[in-house]
Write a protein that holds these residues in place. Structure first.
Motif, PDB file in Angstrom:
ATOM      1  N   PHE A 183       0.850  -1.204   0.000  1.00  8.72           N
ATOM      2  CA  PHE A 183       0.000   0.000   0.000  1.00  8.72           C
ATOM      3  C   PHE A 183       0.885   1.253   0.000  1.00  8.72           C
ATOM      4  CE2 PHE A 183      -2.238  -3.429   2.222  1.00  8.72           C
ATOM      5  CZ  PHE A 183      -3.436  -3.492   1.505  1.00  8.72           C
ATOM      6  N   PRO A 184       1.604   1.502  -1.101  1.00  2.99           N
ATOM      7  CA  PRO A 184       2.564   2.620  -1.126  1.00  2.99           C
ATOM      8  C   PRO A 184       1.914   3.991  -0.982  1.00  2.99           C
ATOM      9  CG  PRO A 184       2.243   1.711  -3.336  1.00  2.99           C
ATOM     10  CD  PRO A 184       1.553   0.781  -2.393  1.00  2.99           C
ATOM     11  N   ASP A 185       0.646   4.103  -1.322  1.00  2.55           N
ATOM     12  CA  ASP A 185      -0.021   5.411  -1.279  1.00  2.55           C
ATOM     13  C   ASP A 185      -0.832   5.631  -0.003  1.00  2.55           C
ATOM     14  OD1 ASP A 185       0.967   5.971  -3.847  1.00  2.55           O
ATOM     15  OD2 ASP A 185      -0.731   4.909  -4.775  1.00  2.55           O
ATOM     16  N   VAL A 186      -0.825   4.636   0.885  1.00  2.00           N
ATOM     17  CA  VAL A 186      -1.593   4.753   2.136  1.00  2.00           C
ATOM     18  C   VAL A 186      -0.617   5.049   3.280  1.00  2.00           C
ATOM     19  CG1 VAL A 186      -3.181   3.620   3.729  1.00  2.00           C
ATOM     20  CG2 VAL A 186      -3.293   3.110   1.268  1.00  2.00           C
ATOM     21  N   PRO A 187      -0.820   6.153   3.989  1.00  2.00           N
ATOM     22  CA  PRO A 187       0.090   6.476   5.100  1.00  2.00           C
ATOM     23  C   PRO A 187      -0.033   5.445   6.223  1.00  2.00           C
ATOM     24  CG  PRO A 187      -1.805   7.934   5.149  1.00  2.00           C
ATOM     25  CD  PRO A 187      -1.899   7.164   3.853  1.00  2.00           C
ATOM     26  N   VAL A 188       1.082   5.231   6.930  1.00  2.00           N
ATOM     27  CA  VAL A 188       1.075   4.316   8.070  1.00  2.00           C
ATOM     28  C   VAL A 188       0.224   4.921   9.181  1.00  2.00           C
ATOM     29  CG1 VAL A 188       2.495   3.218   9.836  1.00  2.00           C
ATOM     30  CG2 VAL A 188       3.352   3.421   7.495  1.00  2.00           C
ATOM     31  N   PRO A 189      -0.733   4.160   9.734  1.00  2.00           N
ATOM     32  CA  PRO A 189      -1.590   4.705  10.803  1.00  2.00           C
ATOM     33  C   PRO A 189      -0.769   5.134  12.014  1.00  2.00           C
ATOM     34  CG  PRO A 189      -1.884   2.320  10.594  1.00  2.00           C
ATOM     35  CD  PRO A 189      -1.090   2.756   9.424  1.00  2.00           C
ATOM     36  N   ARG A 190      -1.164   6.265  12.620  1.00  2.00           N
ATOM     37  CA  ARG A 190      -0.389   6.832  13.728  1.00  2.00           C
ATOM     38  C   ARG A 190      -0.893   6.383  15.096  1.00  2.00           C
ATOM     39  NH1 ARG A 190      -1.114  12.962  12.104  1.00  2.00           N
ATOM     40  NH2 ARG A 190      -3.187  12.057  11.749  1.00  2.00           N
ATOM     41  N   THR A 191      -2.145   5.992  15.209  1.00  2.00           N
ATOM     42  CA  THR A 191      -2.714   5.617  16.502  1.00  2.00           C
ATOM     43  C   THR A 191      -3.396   4.253  16.403  1.00  2.00           C
ATOM     44  OG1 THR A 191      -4.877   6.619  16.057  1.00  2.00           O
ATOM     45  CG2 THR A 191      -3.169   8.052  17.004  1.00  2.00           C
ATOM     46  N   ILE A 192      -3.690   3.664  17.555  1.00  2.00           N
ATOM     47  CA  ILE A 192      -4.389   2.380  17.588  1.00  2.00           C
ATOM     48  C   ILE A 192      -5.758   2.511  16.938  1.00  2.00           C
ATOM     49  CG2 ILE A 192      -5.345   0.597  19.102  1.00  2.00           C
ATOM     50  CD1 ILE A 192      -2.335   0.597  19.071  1.00  2.00           C
ATOM     51  N   ALA A 193      -6.443   3.614  17.213  1.00  2.00           N
ATOM     52  CA  ALA A 193      -7.781   3.822  16.658  1.00  2.00           C
ATOM     53  C   ALA A 193      -7.751   3.889  15.136  1.00  2.00           C
ATOM     54  CB  ALA A 193      -8.396   5.097  17.227  1.00  2.00           C
ATOM     55  N   GLU A 194      -6.649   4.448  14.585  1.00  2.00           N
ATOM     56  CA  GLU A 194      -6.521   4.544  13.132  1.00  2.00           C
ATOM     57  C   GLU A 194      -6.106   3.221  12.507  1.00  2.00           C
ATOM     58  OE1 GLU A 194      -3.797   7.601  12.113  1.00  2.00           O
ATOM     59  OE2 GLU A 194      -5.081   9.251  12.782  1.00  2.00           O
TER      60      GLU A 194
END
Length: 485
Positions: free
Chosen positions: A252-263
Motif C-alpha cells: 500500500f505505497p499510497d496509504v500512510p502508516v496509521p499513527r494511533t491504535i484507533a486509526e
C-alpha cells in the motif's frame, strides 16, 4: 571439637529438635523421604546463615526460620540438583571462567594475516599504542613486517556476548531463530475463537480491535469470525507482520502508516513475539513454545565474527578449542605450555597456569567429556549440580565455607561416586564444613558424622533418631540407617 549449634528447630515437620553439627567435618543427613532432612539443611540452616549474613551487612528481608537459635555459623553455599537457567548464552566455558582465560590467551598470543602485506604475524611481536576515543580507549598494533597500523584484537573481540566479538548475523548465539507459524496460529479458527494462541482474554479483544481498524485503514474490511485460512493474502500479511512492516508499505505505497491504535496502528503477531523475546533477553518460555532455530549460515554455529573466529594460537582457532572435549583441551594446554617462548611465557604464563589448575579440578569430577561450548541449559540435573560445585570450589579456594549439598549422587555411575568422595575429602581437608542430604550407602558409610532423622516421613518424621559417627549409628538399634550401612 567446634560445633554449629541448632536449638529448637520447629520448621516444617521438625519436632522442636536440637542438634550439634561438628565444623570442618563431612556430615550426612539421613532418613526416609519426608523425614525432614532437606528442611533441616536448606530451610533451617541455609536460610538462617543467609539471614545472619545479610543482617550483618545492614540488609533485612529474609524470614527467620522457626527456631530458637543457631550459633557459630559461617557463610553458606547451597548446591542443589537443578538445571541452570534457560539462557542460551550460558555455556560450560562461561560458568567455569575457562573461556575467559582462553580469551586472554588469544589476546596475548593470537596469530593472523596482516590486511596490508598479507604476511602472518603474532600479537606477541607487535608494537602497541593506546588511543583515547570519545568514551573509551582503543589499543592499536603495528605489523612487524610492514608497520601497518590496525586495531588490536583484545579479549572483548573473542567474546560472543559483545558487539566487537559476536557474529552479526546471529548476535553471538550460533543459531538463528524464526517464528514457527504453525505453533502460533490455528488457521481453522477465527481471531475471536483464539486463532492466535498467545492472545488471551481481554488482550485478545484488544488485538482483534486493532487489526480490524488496520484492515479498515487499508481498505480491506475484515468480517467478524472469519477463520484465518480465509484471510486475503494482504490481510494475512497485515496480521503477521503489522502495519509498520516493509511488506505492508510495499503493498500500500499510497496509504500512510496509521499513527494511533484507533486509526489502525497494529503491531503484528511476529513483531510482537520478537519484542517479547527481546524484553526477556531470550530466556522466556516463548522461545521454546513459538520459535525454531537453525545453525547460523554465517558463522556455522561458532558464534564469533569472521576475524575473531579465524585467528589462531599455535594453529588452533578458538571455536575449535571450544568444541573439543575438556580432556582434549588439557592436552592442547599442556603442549602449548611446553612450547612457549620466554617472551610468550611472560605475556601469557599466568593464564596458562590458571587454565591448568581449573581443568585439573573439573576433570577430577568426571567432566572430561564436556566441551566449553556446551550450553548449560542442556546439562542434566546431576551434571549441573556437580558443575556448580566445581565452580564454587574454584571461586572459593582456601576459604572455610559451609556447603550444603542436596542428593549429589543421584544419577552418578559408581566410579563417579568414588570421585565425589575424594572431592568431599579435599573440601573438608581445606577447612570447609560439608553437609550432604543423601541416601547413597557409600556416601553415608564414609561420612565423619551422621544425623539420622525419622522415624517416618511427613508428620511421622522430624525427630532425631540417632547422631554420631558411622560406628555410633551402626550400634544404635533405633536407627534404620544404622542397619542399612
Amino acid at each position: 571439637m567446634e560445633y554449629i549449634n541448632i536449638s529448637g528447630a520447629k520448621e516444617g515437620n521438625l519436632k522442636n529438635i536440637s542438634v550439634d553439627l561438628p565444623r570442618n567435618k563431612w556430615i550426612v543427613l539421613t532418613g526416609v523421604s519426608g523425614s525432614g532432612k532437606t528442611t533441616l539443611a536448606m530451610d533451617v540452616l541455609y536460610q538462617e546463615c543467609q539471614r545472619q549474613y545479610l543482617e550483618a551487612i545492614g540488609y533485612q528481608g529474609i524470614r527467620k526460620p522457626d527456631i530458637d537459635a543457631i550459633r557459630n555459623v559461617s557463610p553458606a553455599i547451597q548446591i542443589q540438583q537443578q538445571a541452570y537457567n534457560k539462557n542460551p548464552r550460558s555455556t560450560v566455558g562461561t560458568v567455569t571462567d575457562i573461556y575467559t582465560d582462553l580469551r586472554m590467551l588469544y589476546e596475548k598470543l593470537s596469530t593472523r594475516d596482516c590486511p596490508a602485506c598479507g604476511k602472518e604475524f603474532s600479537s606477541a611481536d607487535c608494537r602497541e599504542e593506546t588511543e583515547k576515543t570519545a568514551d573509551d580507549f582503543k589499543v592499536f598494533q603495528y605489523c612487524p613486517h610492514c608497520a601497518q597500523r590496525m586495531e588490536k584484537l583484545t579479549r572483548t573481540h573473542f567474546s560472543y556476548n559483545t558487539r566487537e566479538g559476536a557474529c552479526a548475523t546471529c548476535q553471538g548465539l550460533g543459531e538463528v531463530m524464526t517464528v514457527a507459524e504453525g505453533k502460533v496460529l490455528h488457521e481453522e479458527l477465527s481471531l475471536e475463537e483464539g486463532a492466535v494462541i498467545f492472545w488471551e482474554k481481554r488482550y485478545r479483544d484488544y488485538q482483534v480491535q486493532a487489526l480490524v481498524a488496520a484492515c479498515d485503514h487499508y481498505g480491506m474490511p475484515l468480517k467478524p469470525n472469519t477463520p484465518v485460512r480465509y484471510f486475503t493474502p494482504a490481510q494475512r500479511v497485515l496480521l503477521l507482520q503489522g502495519a509498520e512492516s516493509e511488506t505492508v508499505r510495499r503493498l500500500f505505497p499510497d496509504v500512510p502508516v496509521p499513527r494511533t491504535i484507533a486509526e489502525g496502528r497494529f503491531e503484528g503477531v511476529l513483531p510482537n513475539l520478537w519484542r517479547r523475546m527481546a524484553d526477556q533477553k531470550g530466556t522466556s518460555k516463548l522461545r521454546e513454545a513459538y520459535f525454531e532455530s537453525a545453525i547460523c549460515p554465517e558463522c556455522h554455529g561458532e558464534r564469533l565474527n569472521e576475524l575473531s573466529r579465524n585467528v589462531t594460537v599455535k594453529r588452533m582457532r578458538l571455536p575449535g578449542l571450544s568444541a573439543s572435549s575438556l580432556t582434549g583441551l588439557v592436552d592442547w594446554i599442556r603442549e602449548l605450555d611446553a612450547n612457549l617462548t620466554h617472551s610468550e611465557q611472560l605475556l601469557a604464563g599466568v593464564y596458562v597456569a590458571d587454565l591448568k589448575t581449573k581443568l585439573k579440578r573439573i576433570l577430577k569430577l568426571g567432566f572430561g567429556y564436556l566441551s566449553l561450548d556446551r550450553q548449560t541449559m542442556t546439562l542434566s540435573g546431576w551434571e549441573a549440580q556437580r558443575l556448580k560445585l566445581a565452580v564454587e570450589l574454584l571461586a572459593n579456594r582456601g576459604k572455610k565455607n559451609l556447603y550444603l549439598i542436596d542428593e549429589p549422587t543421584t544419577g552418578l555411575h559408581p566410579l563417579d561416586v568414588e570421585k565425589f568422595l575424594r572431592l568431599l575429602d579435599r573440601m573438608v581437608g581445606s577447612g570447609s564444613t560439608v553437609i550432604v542430604v543423601e541416601h547413597n550407602q557409600q556416601i553415608i558409610a564414609a561420612a565423619d558424622w551422621i544425623i539420622d532423622l525419622g522415624p517416618g516421613g511427613g508428620t511421622a518424621g522430624g525427630k532425631v533418631i540417632a547422631e554420631g559417627t558411622p560406628s555410633d549409628i551402626r550400634k544404635d538399634k533405633n536407627s534404620v540407617t544404622g542397619k542399612f550401612i
